[in-house]
Design an enzyme around this catalytic site. Sequence first.
Site, PDB file in Angstrom:
ATOM      1  CG  ASP A  95     -70.184  65.535 -60.127  1.00  0.00           C
ATOM      2  OD1 ASP A  95     -69.549  65.926 -59.138  1.00  0.00           O
ATOM      3  OD2 ASP A  95     -70.675  66.300 -60.966  1.00  0.00           O
ATOM      4  CG  PHE A  99     -67.825  66.846 -66.990  1.00  0.00           C
ATOM      5  CD1 PHE A  99     -67.644  66.355 -68.268  1.00  0.00           C
ATOM      6  CD2 PHE A  99     -68.524  68.033 -66.838  1.00  0.00           C
ATOM      7  CE1 PHE A  99     -68.151  67.032 -69.379  1.00  0.00           C
ATOM      8  CE2 PHE A  99     -69.042  68.719 -67.933  1.00  0.00           C
ATOM      9  CZ  PHE A  99     -68.848  68.212 -69.202  1.00  0.00           C
ATOM     10  CG  ASP A 149     -64.785  59.925 -65.024  1.00  0.00           C
ATOM     11  OD1 ASP A 149     -64.940  60.826 -64.175  1.00  0.00           O
ATOM     12  OD2 ASP A 149     -65.469  59.861 -66.046  1.00  0.00           O
ATOM     13  CD  GLN A 192     -65.593  58.533 -69.609  1.00  0.00           C
ATOM     14  OE1 GLN A 192     -65.906  58.718 -70.798  1.00  0.00           O
ATOM     15  NE2 GLN A 192     -65.981  59.365 -68.648  1.00  0.00           N
ATOM     16  N   GLY A 219     -68.906  60.330 -70.856  1.00  0.00           N
ATOM     17  CA  GLY A 219     -68.335  60.692 -72.139  1.00  0.00           C
ATOM     18  C   GLY A 219     -69.333  60.793 -73.266  1.00  0.00           C
ATOM     19  CG  ASP A 269     -76.770  64.067 -64.142  1.00  0.00           C
ATOM     20  OD1 ASP A 269     -76.268  65.195 -64.038  1.00  0.00           O
ATOM     21  OD2 ASP A 269     -76.191  63.112 -64.699  1.00  0.00           O
ATOM     22  CB  CYS A 307     -98.386  71.245 -66.724  1.00  0.00           C
ATOM     23  SG  CYS A 307     -97.218  71.148 -65.354  1.00  0.00           S
ATOM     24  CB  CYS A 309     -96.282  72.038 -62.023  1.00  0.00           C
ATOM     25  SG  CYS A 309     -96.045  73.537 -63.010  1.00  0.00           S
ATOM     26  CB  CYS A 312     -99.285  74.886 -65.050  1.00  0.00           C
ATOM     27  SG  CYS A 312     -97.831  74.827 -66.137  1.00  0.00           S
ATOM     28  CG  HIS A 338     -93.389  74.186 -66.324  1.00  0.00           C
ATOM     29  ND1 HIS A 338     -94.624  73.573 -66.357  1.00  0.00           N
ATOM     30  CD2 HIS A 338     -92.820  73.982 -67.549  1.00  0.00           C
ATOM     31  CE1 HIS A 338     -94.803  73.035 -67.553  1.00  0.00           C
ATOM     32  NE2 HIS A 338     -93.729  73.264 -68.294  1.00  0.00           N
TER      33      HIS A 338
END
Length: 379
Positions: A95, A99, A149, A192, A219, A269, A307, A309, A312, A338
């Site tokens: 990024d 922000f 930004d 934005q 935003g 994200d 699950c 993973c 688990c 997890h």
Amino acid sequence: MAAAITYEHIKTCKQSGARLGRVHTPHGTFDTPAFMPVGTQATVKTMSPEELKEMDARIILSNTYHLFLRPGHEIIREAGGLHKFMNWDRAILTDSGGFQVFSLAEMRKITEEGVHFRSHLNGDKLFLSPEVAMEIQNALGSDIMMAFDECPPYPAEYDYVKSSTERTSRWAERCLKSHSRPHDQGLFAIVQGGMHEDLRKQSARDLTSLDFPGYAIGGLSVGEPKQLMYEVLEYTVPLLPADKPRYLMGVGSPDALIEGAIRGVDMFDCVLPTRIARNGTTMTSQGRLVVRNAQYANDFGPLDPECDCYTCRNYSRAYLRHLIKADETFGLRLTTYHNLHFLITLMKNVRQAIMEDRLLSFRDEFFEKYGLFGNDKGF
């Protein structure tokens, strides 16, 4: 010159209008819609690169602001770039730092030139501008860079959002001009405009005229109700080019991922899955589960029976509760693993539902099972 980042459209869901695609980067390809784990300080908290690959993460994020403060972009450049520095050979998105400057930095002063602020770490006086943000990200060598930004808060006065959005467009043009590695780093612009349809349209019009290789929607997820976010997406996403990736920044609850995909978003994200994991809160097929709660002290079943993973397959709720109550780092690693696996798998299921023209049906079934109806938190 071939573009560093390209989008390949595969299919549009007949039931929902969501799209299935693929983003090609200098460090590999990832299928969309996709959730991207956040590695703020050149690491996804408590996870190794090998574990991220094990759960099939194809792209992760790092943070320009934090890496600018420490260790410094020149050290990362000297190391051969962020990929080598953190031993990650798949795609990375960074990024712009904008922000964080507005949410973390103290005594900031916004000018047309850029932002003067004090480090949240030690109070040092620092400066970020479109040109500096590009210099840092060029040094980091990420596959996808974000334009610098200004992210207006919610709520904010219309006139403030208008002037902020216009400045973001001017800054985006400066980013484009100072970007020194377009052959191997794609630069995305950030639309934005707050919660105002006319400002979103103006922002999208200004930025698409500059022909960036991808576009983000910024935003949002800044405190507004979920329904308002969805309304903004409904009129903003169609303004973005269909042949380029669309990225909704800072969104990671299961309901928002599904609803965002339905509205045409490709990339998401959020720190949510890793942050709540460190408090013992997990996402399961049956909904939100706080494994540190006393009711799990004698529960020797897996965190989520559906699950597969690593967590688990190998550890019980009782054991996870014990680790977290004892403040053992391994417990945080297991809950983090997890949660990330859960969201990456959720997006695989979303992509499969798009392929089979049943995303709206998938959403309704998932929401009912997860207990999301009437729950604005979504996790």
